[in-house]
Write a protein that holds these residues in place. Structure first.
Motif, PDB file in Angstrom:
ATOM      1  N   CYS A  72       0.845  -1.183   0.000  1.00  0.00           N
ATOM      2  CA  CYS A  72       0.000   0.000   0.000  1.00  0.00           C
ATOM      3  C   CYS A  72       0.890   1.245   0.000  1.00  0.00           C
ATOM      4  O   CYS A  72       1.756   1.395   0.858  1.00  0.00           O
ATOM      5  CB  CYS A  72      -0.890  -0.004   1.235  1.00  0.00           C
TER       6      CYS A  72
ATOM      7  N   ASP B 122       0.135   4.300   0.700  1.00  0.00           N
ATOM      8  CA  ASP B 122      -0.164   5.229   1.790  1.00  0.00           C
ATOM      9  C   ASP B 122       0.570   4.884   3.071  1.00  0.00           C
ATOM     10  O   ASP B 122       1.001   5.767   3.809  1.00  0.00           O
ATOM     11  CB  ASP B 122      -1.673   5.262   2.074  1.00  0.00           C
ATOM     12  N   CYS B 123       0.673   3.613   3.367  1.00  0.00           N
ATOM     13  CA  CYS B 123       1.261   3.215   4.651  1.00  0.00           C
ATOM     14  C   CYS B 123       2.560   2.445   4.452  1.00  0.00           C
ATOM     15  O   CYS B 123       3.137   1.948   5.426  1.00  0.00           O
ATOM     16  CB  CYS B 123       0.275   2.367   5.445  1.00  0.00           C
TER      17      CYS B 123
ATOM     18  N   CYS C 236      -4.566   1.824   8.457  1.00  0.00           N
ATOM     19  CA  CYS C 236      -4.538   2.622   7.228  1.00  0.00           C
ATOM     20  C   CYS C 236      -5.890   2.529   6.533  1.00  0.00           C
ATOM     21  O   CYS C 236      -6.474   1.465   6.431  1.00  0.00           O
ATOM     22  CB  CYS C 236      -3.419   2.093   6.326  1.00  0.00           C
TER      23      CYS C 236
ATOM     24  N   CYS D  65      -5.838   0.819   2.690  1.00  0.00           N
ATOM     25  CA  CYS D  65      -5.748  -0.640   2.556  1.00  0.00           C
ATOM     26  C   CYS D  65      -6.509  -1.349   3.661  1.00  0.00           C
ATOM     27  O   CYS D  65      -6.474  -2.558   3.775  1.00  0.00           O
ATOM     28  CB  CYS D  65      -4.297  -1.092   2.547  1.00  0.00           C
TER      29      CYS D  65
HETATM   30 ZN    ZN Z   1      -2.150   1.145   3.673  1.00  0.00          ZN
END
Ligand code: ZN
Ligand code: ZN
Length: 366
Positions: A168, A170-171, A190, A193
């Protein structure tokens, strides 16, 4: 735990394309659906899928190359738990990285360093109905069992065939995001995800990205001869899969036996009602009686047999799992002559006159 490259039969320098081709070939060959009679196929299939899951993902592959086979603490190769500890001690969150290797269940227990506990799979129960005859003879039945398992189209990855999952963005694959609240920094799952650490760009159409699919598996179960109504047969290891390497549960097959029109079962013994004439009962006779398996056996009726008398024929009842088979119990049903001719009436009256002295009901009034 085998080396993941060995599992897929590729060189360590294999390209993603080579990995994919090797995986597809193996997955097809070892898919449980195409090997219904091979109990090891599912294990192999999982191993192959798990290896591909790791190696097809650039991040995971890098981590595996770095810490897996070469960086581990044991000489035998890759111990997932050693790896987990090794990585966690370095503040490196890998809780998702190899989650799928251990049965698919991921247990994130708030920073606990405990190893995932093995858990035995859940037992399943199914019912089969047998005719009276089939229960006596024994039978092979095929039972359908609905199970959730790795999706066949995507091999459990949730990604459409030909695509792969990725960490993912984002994280960064951790599944968690740091949230600053004043002096405290806490983490929350997160959102992108949903805490899984991975995203699937193109979800598998068959399972909508879940990686799991409900499939109906069919197991052939041998029902031993002589099984009784309500008996439960255990088929080991055909229940749900265990978690984290735990043993699979069992499948219980509950047997219902339909009644017979002619025979009644009492334990291992089988009762059959057999009509008998008054002269046969009084004088004795040899008569043929049917067995539950469609044979005909001759039995001696002793002179003076009363209505309801049981004649025991050994070994002609239900087969025993151990010890002696049951008996066939012949229950005599005395027929009372009806619609007598003049001659028959006269004969019985003569008989009664000869028998006349004793009153069968005398004792009732004594
Ligand atoms: Zn994530
Ligand atoms: Zn799928």
């Amino acid at each position: 735990m085998r080396d993941l490259y060995d599992v897929l039969g590729v060189a360590r320098a294999a390209s993603q394309n080579e990995l994919k081709q090797a995986y597809r070939k193996l997955a097809r060959a070892h898919h449980p659906d195409t090997n219904p009679d091979d109990p090891k196929a599912e294990e192999r299939f999982k191993e192959i899928s798990a290896a591909y899951d790791t190696l097809s993902d650039v991040e995971k592959r890098k981590a595996y190359d770095q810490f897996g086979a070469s960086g581990g603490t044991s000489a035998q190769g890759f111990d997932p738990n050693d790896f987990r500890d090794f990585a966690q001690e370095r503040g490196f969150d890998i809780s998702d990285l190899f989650g799928d290797l251990f049965g698919g269940g991921r247990r994130r227990t708030g920073g606990s360093r405990g190893r995932p506990r093995t858990r035995r799979g859940v037992d399943l129960e199914t019912r089969v109905t047998l005719s009276f005859d089939d229960a006596l003879r024994g039978a092979r039945v095929t039972v359908p069992v609905a199970k959730d398992g790795p999706c066949g189209d995507c091999a459990g990855t949730g990604a459409a065939p030909g695509t792969s999952r990725s960490a993912c963005p984002d994280c960064g694959g951790s599944g968690e995001r740091q949230v600053n609240q004043g002096f405290f920094a806490t983490s929350e799952p997160c959102r992108r995800c949903r805490g899984k650490g991975i995203v699937i760009e193109t979800p598998c159409a068959a399972c909508a990205g879940a990686g799991q699919a409900r499939r109906t598996k069919r197991y052939t179960v041998k029902i031993p001869a002589g099984i009784s109504d309500g008996a439960r047969i255990r088929v080991r290891g055909k229940g749900l899969d265990g978690e984290h390497g735990g043993a699979a549960g069992d499948l219980w097959v509950v047997v219902q036996v339909l009644p017979s029109e002619r025979f009644v079962r009492r334990g291992l013994d089988i009762i059959v009602d057999v009509p008998i004439t008054f002269p046969e009962a009084a004088l004795g006779a040899e008569i043929d009686v049917p067995t539950p398996l469609g044979e005909r056996v001759r039995v001696k009726v002793p002179a003076g047999s009363a209505d309801g008398k049981l004649l025991r024929i050994r070994g002609r009842g239900a087969p025993a799992q151990s010890g002696d088979d049951g008996a066939l119990l012949v229950r005599l049903k005395l027929l009372v002559p009806q619609g007598l001719s003049t001659q028959q009436t006269e004969a019985l009256e003569r008989f009664a006159a000869l028998d006349g002295a004793s009153d069968p009901r005398a004792e009732l009034f004594g």
